[in-house]
Design an enzyme around this catalytic site. Structure first.
Site, PDB file in Angstrom:
ATOM      1  N   GLU A 116      55.979  64.812  60.419  1.00  0.00           N
ATOM      2  CA  GLU A 116      55.583  65.251  59.080  1.00  0.00           C
ATOM      3  C   GLU A 116      55.081  66.683  59.077  1.00  0.00           C
ATOM      4  OE1 GLU A 116      51.141  64.336  57.850  1.00  0.00           O
ATOM      5  OE2 GLU A 116      52.234  62.473  58.181  1.00  0.00           O
ATOM      6  N   GLU A 149      68.417  51.375  46.738  1.00  0.00           N
ATOM      7  CA  GLU A 149      68.615  50.416  45.661  1.00  0.00           C
ATOM      8  C   GLU A 149      69.608  50.887  44.603  1.00  0.00           C
ATOM      9  OE1 GLU A 149      64.579  49.803  44.417  1.00  0.00           O
ATOM     10  OE2 GLU A 149      64.280  48.146  45.807  1.00  0.00           O
TER      11      GLU A 149
END
Length: 313
Positions: free
Chosen positions: A128, A97
Site C-alpha cells: 500500500e 459483480e
C-alpha cells in the site's frame, strides 16, 4: 517489498495518522470489551445507521462523478478501481459483480488491489505504500484517456491509491478519489473528490467498519447508476442479466414476464428465438418483431431498450 514513495520518518507518519478523523480514539468506548454482547451489537448498529447520512451529504459530488464515468464508458472506456487492504477488496468485489449482474465483459470494470490477487486474503507487506506499484499495475492494463480510475482509501493518504490517480491523470484518464477524511490528498489529486466523513470508528482505526460501509455504498452507486445510464436496465429490471445457471434462467423468465405481461409460452418462445437474451426477448414481444430485427434495433440504439422500442414504432 521496498518503496521510495513515502520517505517520511515513522514519527511524522504517526503524527499524520493521529490527525485523521478515521483514526481518532473514543475514550467513551474504552470499556466496550466489558459490555454484554447485545449492548455491543446495539452500539455497532447505531454507528452503522449514521453512514447513509454521511453519504447523502455528498450525493451531488457522487452524481457528477457518475455522469462523467458513464460518458467515458459509453465511448468504450473502462472503469478501474484501485486501493489497498479493505478499500482494494471492496473495489475488486464491486468489479467482480458487474459481469453476472449487467452482462459486462470482465475487462470493462476492473479491480486492482495493492499486492495483486493474493492480497485479497493475505496482507502483502509494503504494497500500500508504493506509488510505483500502482503505476505498474495501471501500465499493465494500458490505461487510456477513455478510462476512469477510482482511487479508494479510507485515510485518503494511501500512496498506492494516490499513485494510481496521479498516473491515470498523466495518461488523460478521468480520476475519482474516494476517501473518508476531509481535505485528503487523494481527493485533491483527482478530477472528482468524494469525501465521506463517517467519523471515528467503534474500534480505533478499524476502517473496515463505518468507512468500509461508506465506500461500499458509494461503489454500489458508481457501478449501478453507470450501468443504468448505459442502458443495462429497463426501469428497475436487470435486462442484461447473464443466464448462466438455473436460478438466473428462472430470473430471466421472470424479468421478461414483468416487462411484458406475456404468458409463459410466449416468453419461452421469445427467449428461444433470442438465444436467451432477455433484452432482445422483451423487444420481440413488445414491438412484435423477430429475433434478428430485435438484435438490429438494439445495436442501432446502443443497447438501450427504450430507444429500440421507440425506433420500432
Amino acid at each position: 517489498m521496498t518503496s521510495t514513495s513515502d520517505p517520511r520518518a515513522p514519527r511524522d507518519l504517526r503524527t499524520e495518522l493521529e490527525s485523521l478523523t478515521t483514526e481518532a480514539f473514543r475514550p467513551e468506548l474504552a470499556d466496550i470489551d466489558r459490555l454484554p454482547t447485545l449492548d455491543i451489537a446495539r452500539l455497532m448498529n447505531g454507528e452503522d445507521a449514521t453512514v447513509a447520512g454521511a453519504v447523502a451529504a455528498r450525493l451531488p459530488e457522487i452524481a457528477a462523478a457518475i455522469d462523467a464515468v458513464a460518458e467515458r464508458m459509453a465511448r468504450g472506456g473502462r472503469l478501474v478501481y484501485a486501493g489497498a487492504g479493505t478499500a482494494g477488496r471492496l473495489g475488486v468485489l464491486d468489479a467482480s459483480e458487474c459481469p453476472p449482474t449487467f452482462n459486462t465483459d470482465p475487462s470493462r470494470v476492473v479491480g486492482l488491489i495493492a499486492g495483486g490477487p493474493s492480497a485479497m486474503v493475505t496482507s502483502v507487506e509494503g504494497a500500500e505504500d508504493s506509488r510505483e506499484l500502482a503505476r505498474a499495475d495501471l501500465d499493465g492494463l494500458g490505461v487510456a484517456p477513455a478510462d476512469t480510475v477510482v482511487g479508494i482509501s479510507a485515510s485518503g493518504r494511501t500512496p498506492y491509491a494516490i499513485g494510481a490517480v496521479e498516473h491515470a491523470r498523466d495518461h488523460g484518464a478521468l480520476t475519482i478519489g474516494l476517501a473518508c477524511n476531509a481535505a485528503s490528498p487523494l481527493a485533491a489529486a483527482a478530477d472528482h473528490g468524494i469525501e465521506i466523513v463517517v467519523g471515528p470508528e467503534l474500534l480505533t482505526g478499524s476502517t473496515r467498519l463505518k468507512a468500509g460501509t461508506a465506500q461500499k455504498l458509494v461503489l454500489n452507486m458508481i457501478s449501478t447508476i453507470t450501468m443504468i445510464r448505459l442502458g443495462k436496465t429497463y426501469g428497475n429490471l436487470m435486462v442484461d442479466v447473464r443466464a448462466s445457471n438455473d436460478k438466473l434462467r428462472a430470473r430471466s423468465h421472470r424479468i421478461v414476464a414483468l416487462a411484458t405481461g406475456a404468458d409463459d409460452k410466449e416468453i419461452e418462445e421469445a427467449l428461444t428465438a433470442t438465444d436467451g437474451e432477455v433484452k432482445n426477448a422483451i423487444l420481440t414481444i413488445l414491438a412484435d418483431v423477430d429475433g434478428p430485427t430485435a438484435a438490429r434495433l438494439l445495436e442501432e440504439s446502443g443497447g438501450h431498450l427504450r430507444a429500440a422500442l421507440a425506433a420500432a414504432g
